[in-house]
Design a protein around this motif. Sequence first.
Motif, mmCIF file in Angstrom:
data_model
loop_
_atom_site.group_PDB
_atom_site.id
_atom_site.type_symbol
_atom_site.label_atom_id
_atom_site.label_comp_id
_atom_site.label_asym_id
_atom_site.label_seq_id
_atom_site.Cartn_x
_atom_site.Cartn_y
_atom_site.Cartn_z
ATOM 1 N N ALA A 77 64.298 -23.563 6.866
ATOM 2 C CA ALA A 77 63.675 -24.758 7.426
ATOM 3 C C ALA A 77 64.583 -25.948 7.185
ATOM 4 C CB ALA A 77 62.307 -24.995 6.801
ATOM 5 N N ALA A 78 64.475 -26.954 8.064
ATOM 6 C CA ALA A 78 65.247 -28.180 7.930
ATOM 7 C C ALA A 78 64.459 -29.310 8.574
ATOM 8 C CB ALA A 78 66.615 -28.045 8.586
ATOM 9 N N VAL A 79 64.623 -30.513 8.049
ATOM 10 C CA VAL A 79 63.924 -31.685 8.575
ATOM 11 C C VAL A 79 64.905 -32.527 9.371
ATOM 12 C CG1 VAL A 79 62.655 -33.778 7.988
ATOM 13 C CG2 VAL A 79 62.304 -31.704 6.649
ATOM 14 N N ASN A 80 64.527 -32.855 10.597
ATOM 15 C CA ASN A 80 65.333 -33.710 11.477
ATOM 16 C C ASN A 80 64.435 -34.835 11.969
ATOM 17 O OD1 ASN A 80 67.166 -34.853 13.184
ATOM 18 N ND2 ASN A 80 67.218 -33.157 14.653
ATOM 19 N N VAL A 83 60.636 -34.172 12.659
ATOM 20 C CA VAL A 83 60.496 -32.829 13.209
ATOM 21 C C VAL A 83 60.959 -31.824 12.157
ATOM 22 C CG1 VAL A 83 61.219 -31.204 14.997
ATOM 23 C CG2 VAL A 83 60.787 -33.590 15.585
ATOM 24 N N LEU A 84 60.119 -30.844 11.879
ATOM 25 C CA LEU A 84 60.472 -29.764 10.963
ATOM 26 C C LEU A 84 60.949 -28.584 11.800
ATOM 27 C CD1 LEU A 84 60.502 -28.587 8.067
ATOM 28 C CD2 LEU A 84 58.167 -27.786 8.487
ATOM 29 N N GLU A 85 62.226 -28.219 11.611
ATOM 30 C CA GLU A 85 62.816 -27.117 12.368
ATOM 31 C C GLU A 85 62.720 -25.845 11.537
ATOM 32 O OE1 GLU A 85 66.750 -28.456 13.110
ATOM 33 O OE2 GLU A 85 66.140 -29.963 14.600
ATOM 34 N N ILE A 104 58.046 -34.825 4.510
ATOM 35 C CA ILE A 104 58.331 -33.408 4.318
ATOM 36 C C ILE A 104 59.755 -33.282 3.798
ATOM 37 C CG2 ILE A 104 58.607 -31.157 5.412
ATOM 38 C CD1 ILE A 104 56.411 -31.798 7.283
ATOM 39 N N VAL A 105 59.901 -32.586 2.679
ATOM 40 C CA VAL A 105 61.209 -32.387 2.057
ATOM 41 C C VAL A 105 61.434 -30.884 1.919
ATOM 42 C CG1 VAL A 105 62.620 -32.803 0.009
ATOM 43 C CG2 VAL A 105 61.017 -34.562 0.804
ATOM 44 N N VAL A 106 62.642 -30.443 2.247
ATOM 45 C CA VAL A 106 62.986 -29.030 2.146
ATOM 46 C C VAL A 106 64.068 -28.859 1.086
ATOM 47 C CG1 VAL A 106 63.870 -27.001 3.354
ATOM 48 C CG2 VAL A 106 62.402 -28.632 4.556
ATOM 49 N N GLN A 114 53.995 -34.262 1.588
ATOM 50 C CA GLN A 114 53.367 -35.328 0.815
ATOM 51 C C GLN A 114 52.760 -36.356 1.756
ATOM 52 O OE1 GLN A 114 56.966 -36.262 -1.572
ATOM 53 N NE2 GLN A 114 55.688 -35.874 -3.372
ATOM 54 N N GLY A 115 51.638 -36.938 1.318
ATOM 55 C CA GLY A 115 50.983 -37.975 2.105
ATOM 56 C C GLY A 115 49.804 -38.551 1.356
#
Length: 282
Positions: A77-80, A83-85, A104-106, A114-115
């Motif tokens: 997974a990766a965050v862009n 958008v979470l890919e 969102i952290v990967v 988190q929120g």
Amino acid sequence: MCIRDRFKKGSVQKVLDTKGNVDVNVQDGELVFISKGADRQSSAFWGTYRALGQNIITGLTEGFKKQLEINGVGYRAAVNGNVLELQLGFSHPINYEFPKDIQIVVEKNVVTIQGDDKQVVGQIAAEIRSFRAPEPYKGKGVKYSDETIIRKAGKTSKKQGQEMRANILKRKLALRVKRKKRVRADISGTSERPRVSLFKSNRFMYAQAIDDVNGVTLASVDGKKLGFNASKASATEVAKVFAETLKAKNLTKVVYDRNGYLYHGVVAAFADGLRANGIVLQ
């Protein structure tokens, strides 16, 4: 009467609409929810809005967090931006767009969400997990970090199968003991409102009404001696006998301790049987 209560931290503002079902006051710097009646529905409203208010305050001060683990060869997974890919073994990537007020952290194979809104954080975690729920053979997929996947045996030998079943039973027992300790920490019986503790095996069941304050058993029932097994129909009959025993001792209100069992089947039938025979479960 307070109908809408606003919670604010910086530029973030949350509104709790109580719809007039409870009264809300601020006393000595504490937010106090007051039930508008003594009936069961008023108590339910009080508990619900109190929990919602606590969640809002916790969300604005500490925040909520859910962690997911991604397991599988090539799964990542990766965050862009927002958008979470996700690469989860399909022929195509999954692009999951999340709200801007959610972080969102990967890190390696761990996705942290988190929120400040407990419902939104939990919903996003559930949606991400649903893209590739963990399978029971190798555990591949997306699971909660504290989730236990009960594995199934593939083509194994008889001895390995027996070991697998023994491990499953151990895990089920450990979960039951964990639930039992959690529930017992919150409930306690008295001489006027005893704790009804239920125990069942695959064949029989029995229950006790316990005064935890004085450490005595006020009443008991043994399904085996009455000739009943551990079926739902028998649980209803055992509950009927137990209810008469309680009423003979002027005990009409009890707190139900399901002893770590899940609330279904025999456990639920026994509770329904007590209610049907005039015992109030609190």
